[in-house]
Design a protein around this motif. Structure first.
Motif, PDB file in Angstrom:
ATOM      1  N   ASP A  59       0.832  -1.207   0.000  1.00  0.00           N
ATOM      2  CA  ASP A  59       0.000   0.000   0.000  1.00  0.00           C
ATOM      3  C   ASP A  59       0.865   1.255   0.000  1.00  0.00           C
ATOM      4  N   LEU A  60       1.931   1.255   0.786  1.00  0.00           N
ATOM      5  CA  LEU A  60       2.840   2.405   0.826  1.00  0.00           C
ATOM      6  C   LEU A  60       3.521   2.611  -0.524  1.00  0.00           C
ATOM      7  N   ILE A  61       3.958   1.518  -1.160  1.00  0.00           N
ATOM      8  CA  ILE A  61       4.625   1.614  -2.465  1.00  0.00           C
ATOM      9  C   ILE A  61       3.674   2.164  -3.516  1.00  0.00           C
ATOM     10  N   VAL A  62       2.448   1.662  -3.528  1.00  0.00           N
ATOM     11  CA  VAL A  62       1.455   2.115  -4.507  1.00  0.00           C
ATOM     12  C   VAL A  62       1.175   3.606  -4.335  1.00  0.00           C
ATOM     13  N   LYS A  63       1.034   4.045  -3.104  1.00  0.00           N
ATOM     14  CA  LYS A  63       0.759   5.459  -2.854  1.00  0.00           C
ATOM     15  C   LYS A  63       1.947   6.329  -3.253  1.00  0.00           C
ATOM     16  N   TYR A  64       3.149   5.849  -3.004  1.00  0.00           N
ATOM     17  CA  TYR A  64       4.322   6.634  -3.395  1.00  0.00           C
ATOM     18  C   TYR A  64       4.418   6.772  -4.908  1.00  0.00           C
ATOM     19  N   LEU A  65       4.067   5.710  -5.628  1.00  0.00           N
ATOM     20  CA  LEU A  65       4.197   5.729  -7.078  1.00  0.00           C
ATOM     21  C   LEU A  65       3.120   6.554  -7.755  1.00  0.00           C
ATOM     22  N   PHE A 111      -6.845   5.542  -3.854  1.00  0.00           N
ATOM     23  CA  PHE A 111      -5.702   4.818  -3.296  1.00  0.00           C
ATOM     24  C   PHE A 111      -5.765   4.777  -1.763  1.00  0.00           C
ATOM     25  N   SER A 112      -6.457   5.754  -1.165  1.00  0.00           N
ATOM     26  CA  SER A 112      -6.503   5.842   0.290  1.00  0.00           C
ATOM     27  C   SER A 112      -7.552   4.922   0.899  1.00  0.00           C
ATOM     28  N   TRP A 113      -8.729   4.847   0.270  1.00  0.00           N
ATOM     29  CA  TRP A 113      -9.840   4.165   0.926  1.00  0.00           C
ATOM     30  C   TRP A 113     -10.259   2.834   0.304  1.00  0.00           C
ATOM     31  N   LEU A 114      -9.691   2.454  -0.836  1.00  0.00           N
ATOM     32  CA  LEU A 114     -10.124   1.209  -1.469  1.00  0.00           C
ATOM     33  C   LEU A 114      -9.903  -0.003  -0.564  1.00  0.00           C
ATOM     34  N   ASN A 115      -8.734  -0.049   0.106  1.00  0.00           N
ATOM     35  CA  ASN A 115      -8.452  -1.223   0.942  1.00  0.00           C
ATOM     36  C   ASN A 115      -9.425  -1.368   2.110  1.00  0.00           C
ATOM     37  N   SER A 116     -10.131  -0.261   2.451  1.00  0.00           N
ATOM     38  CA  SER A 116     -11.085  -0.325   3.554  1.00  0.00           C
ATOM     39  C   SER A 116     -12.231  -1.277   3.256  1.00  0.00           C
ATOM     40  N   PHE A 117     -12.569  -1.456   1.978  1.00  0.00           N
ATOM     41  CA  PHE A 117     -13.654  -2.373   1.628  1.00  0.00           C
ATOM     42  C   PHE A 117     -13.316  -3.805   2.039  1.00  0.00           C
ATOM     43  N   PHE A 156      -3.772   8.419 -32.115  1.00  0.00           N
ATOM     44  CA  PHE A 156      -5.009   9.035 -31.625  1.00  0.00           C
ATOM     45  C   PHE A 156      -4.809   9.737 -30.289  1.00  0.00           C
ATOM     46  N   ASN A 157      -3.647   9.567 -29.682  1.00  0.00           N
ATOM     47  CA  ASN A 157      -3.370  10.203 -28.398  1.00  0.00           C
ATOM     48  C   ASN A 157      -2.747  11.564 -28.638  1.00  0.00           C
ATOM     49  N   LYS A 158      -3.532  12.598 -28.474  1.00  0.00           N
ATOM     50  CA  LYS A 158      -3.064  13.964 -28.764  1.00  0.00           C
ATOM     51  C   LYS A 158      -2.967  14.799 -27.492  1.00  0.00           C
ATOM     52  N   THR A 159      -2.569  14.152 -26.419  1.00  0.00           N
ATOM     53  CA  THR A 159      -2.443  14.833 -25.141  1.00  0.00           C
ATOM     54  C   THR A 159      -0.981  15.153 -24.855  1.00  0.00           C
ATOM     55  N   GLN A 160      -0.730  16.385 -24.476  1.00  0.00           N
ATOM     56  CA  GLN A 160       0.633  16.764 -24.108  1.00  0.00           C
ATOM     57  C   GLN A 160       1.064  16.022 -22.845  1.00  0.00           C
ATOM     58  N   ILE A 161       2.312  15.644 -22.781  1.00  0.00           N
ATOM     59  CA  ILE A 161       2.877  15.016 -21.591  1.00  0.00           C
ATOM     60  C   ILE A 161       4.073  15.839 -21.142  1.00  0.00           C
ATOM     61  N   ASP A 162       3.976  16.349 -19.922  1.00  0.00           N
ATOM     62  CA  ASP A 162       5.082  17.104 -19.337  1.00  0.00           C
ATOM     63  C   ASP A 162       6.025  16.107 -18.680  1.00  0.00           C
ATOM     64  N   LEU A 163       7.173  15.901 -19.288  1.00  0.00           N
ATOM     65  CA  LEU A 163       8.096  14.876 -18.805  1.00  0.00           C
ATOM     66  C   LEU A 163       8.694  15.202 -17.448  1.00  0.00           C
ATOM     67  N   ASN A 164       8.665  16.456 -17.056  1.00  0.00           N
ATOM     68  CA  ASN A 164       9.214  16.838 -15.757  1.00  0.00           C
ATOM     69  C   ASN A 164       8.118  17.099 -14.735  1.00  0.00           C
ATOM     70  N   SER A 165       6.908  16.632 -15.054  1.00  0.00           N
ATOM     71  CA  SER A 165       5.789  16.847 -14.148  1.00  0.00           C
ATOM     72  C   SER A 165       5.998  16.086 -12.851  1.00  0.00           C
ATOM     73  N   LYS A 166       5.437  16.628 -11.771  1.00  0.00           N
ATOM     74  CA  LYS A 166       5.501  15.942 -10.484  1.00  0.00           C
ATOM     75  C   LYS A 166       4.438  14.862 -10.383  1.00  0.00           C
ATOM     76  N   GLU A 167       3.552  14.788 -11.376  1.00  0.00           N
ATOM     77  CA  GLU A 167       2.510  13.772 -11.312  1.00  0.00           C
ATOM     78  C   GLU A 167       3.128  12.394 -11.330  1.00  0.00           C
ATOM     79  N   LYS A 168       2.567  11.510 -10.526  1.00  0.00           N
ATOM     80  CA  LYS A 168       3.091  10.154 -10.453  1.00  0.00           C
ATOM     81  C   LYS A 168       2.175   9.161 -11.133  1.00  0.00           C
ATOM     82  N   ARG A 169       1.137   9.655 -11.775  1.00  0.00           N
ATOM     83  CA  ARG A 169       0.223   8.731 -12.427  1.00  0.00           C
ATOM     84  C   ARG A 169       0.835   8.237 -13.721  1.00  0.00           C
ATOM     85  N   ILE A 170       0.704   6.952 -13.952  1.00  0.00           N
ATOM     86  CA  ILE A 170       1.192   6.386 -15.199  1.00  0.00           C
ATOM     87  C   ILE A 170       0.311   6.817 -16.344  1.00  0.00           C
TER      88      ILE A 170
END
Length: 488
Positions: A74-80, A115-121, A396-410
């Motif tokens: 859970d900690l690893i998933v949240k960090y990523l 990511f925070s509450w799913l495991n509560s189920f 078909f993917n015309k979305t900009q990707i900021d390579l230096n973004s702090k976002e951790k979403r894949i």
């Protein structure tokens, strides 16, 4: 004030320039969350009844024994993947709103993430079954409170190590060493886990400790964020000085080698692409789910697993071509860039990684050669067929990707496209159907050979398929350029 912030969040969602895409992604995300909820609830039933009726063991004691593993995962998933919601907060810093309120809102918002509450189920269902079976109400309640509090602490730990990659790597190495020592019974890690987590059930008063830790960690995170909560300090984008590096042996392959060289350097340097590499590595172990659910042991689902085990990098990286190059794509289109060589470089890179994953996945042979042979056939299909369809879907993917973004979403929120979704038919459903039918009529050998033949045909016809893909990229070029100019 918190209610006002929520109202503004809702208004910003519906007033955006891509409401339709955002809504579609929200719906797909909601469906995905429902799927995970179903798996967790079902897993709670299976775990409880298996432990109680099949093994005659105390479900709480055995669940507590393995909770340390779940806590670390859970900690690893949240960090990523879980990030601090700072972007929507920045505009409020110039208004007459107390910073303490903004910081508390940010902290509270991290708990809204799935990511925070799913495991509560899982835990709530597990405890609900226990109450139905007549277990002590107080003990079950304190166990649930203690466990939930410890898992929610991961939100605060993630905040402390959010931008400290070196510290995170050191801690990950420590976890790895402890895991190895526990696996070889040098340190009784699972025994310690059982003692700590089961104590909330056996000694209800000890459940107060995680609650106190929760309050203390909230206060520490509040102080930590409050001290850095300025536009020119903690919320400022960090400036990184680049360095020149080159992979010399690739240069002898001409333009193709140059493009591969650039992609390899991009994968090594940027946060988003590092996340892609890590996600690809984790996909290799995706097949381990086959041992937790009988659904995945059917022929079609075995092939489904194999496609992801060997093609994780391909799916995560390939369908974001040319989005990864969005920052300089307009400039590249003004130059004499051979489009086919540009795409073939991506293709070779994906297939090299796929081949490496096929070798790494050899450990699945320990669980049966039939499983590994299936995964190997899936890898051949990924190399021969899916690699090209994945590149095709990237158009078909015309979305900009900021390579230096702090976002951790894949993932990226605007990468959804109906045409790209239709390409899932030849990428996933076709090999699954062919393998299932061939295995039913001709056995395992027939299923593997049929998939291998499809992969070989795709590889032999790659030049003609590339001509079709290049034409499509050129047809979409101006739409892509226009999309990369407009953010959001």
């Amino acid at each position: 004030m918190f209610i006002q912030f929520l109202r503004l969040e809702i208004k910003s969602f519906f007033r955006g320039t891509s409401v339709g895409v955002n809504l579609a992604m929200k719906i797909l995300r909601f469906i995905g969350i429902l799927n995970f909820i179903g798996c967790l609830v079902g897993g709670a039933f299976v775990t409880f009844y298996y432990l109680q009726e099949k093994t005659n063991l105390d479900p709480f004691k055995m669940a507590s024994r393995f909770l340390i593993v779940a806590w670390v995962v859970d900690l690893i998933v949240k960090y990523l993947w879980q990030e601090m919601p700072t972007q929507n907060i920045k505009p409020f810093l110039t208004l007459n709103i107390p910073k303490n309120t903004l910081v508390n809102y940010m902290l509270a918002k991290t708990f809204v993430s799935a990511f925070s509450w799913l495991n509560s189920f899982f835990f709530i269902t597990f405890c609900g079954i226990a109450l139905f079976k007549g277990y002590d109400v107080l003990s079950v309640a304190t166990w649930l409170i203690g466990i939930s509090s410890l898992f929610y602490l991961n939100n605060f730990i993630n905040i402390f190590f959010n931008d400290k990659e070196t510290a995170a790597i050191i801690i990950a190495a420590i976890f790895g060493i402890i895991g190895v020592l526990g696996y070889y019974h040098i340190i009784p890690v699972l025994d310690y886990s059982e003692t700590i987590f089961y104590s909330f059930y056996g000694e209800p008063c000890l459940a107060v400790i995680p609650l106190v830790l929760f309050v203390v960690f909230w206060w520490c995170c509040f102080r930590y964020i409050r001290k850095e909560f300025y536009l020119d300090q903690g919320l400022e984008a960090k400036k990184i000085f680049g360095k020149t590096e080159n992979i010399d042996f690739l240069n002898k392959y001409g333009v193709l080698g140059t493009f591969i060289n650039n992609d390899v350097k991009m994968l090594r340097r940027n946060k988003v692409t590092k996340g892609i590499l890590l996600g690809s590595f984790l996909f290799v172990f995706y097949g381990m789910l086959m041992f937790t659910s009988p659904i995945y042991k059917t022929p079609a689902m075995m092939m489904f697993m194999g496609l992801f085990v060997t093609g994780g990098f391909q799916f995560l990286f390939g369908q974001r071509v040319p989005a990864f190059d969005s920052s300089y794509y307009p400039l590249m289109m003004t130059l004499n860039v051979p489009y086919k060589e540009y795409l073939k470089a991506k293709w070779w890179l994906m297939n090299i990684v796929t081949a490496v994953c096929m070798v790494v996945a050899l450990f699945y042979a320990y669980f049966g050669w039939e499983m590994y042979v299936t995964f190997f056939a899936a890898g051949l299909y990924n190399i021969g067929v899916n690699s090209q369809f994945t590149l095709w879907s990237g158009a078909f993917n015309k979305t900009q990707i900021d390579l230096n973004s702090k976002e951790k979403r894949i993932g990226q929120k605007n990468s959804f496209n109906l045409k790209a979704l239709l390409l899932l038919v030849p990428k996933m459903l076709l090999p699954m159907g062919v393998f299932a039918v061939s295995k039913y009529f001709f056995g395992m050998a027939g299923g593997v050979v049929s998939i291998a033949i499809l992969g070989l045909l795709g590889f032999l016809l790659r030049e003609k398929i590339f001509d079709i893909i290049v034409k499509h990229y050129k047809r979409e070029k101006y739409k892509t350029l226009e999309a990369f100019k407009n953010k959001g």
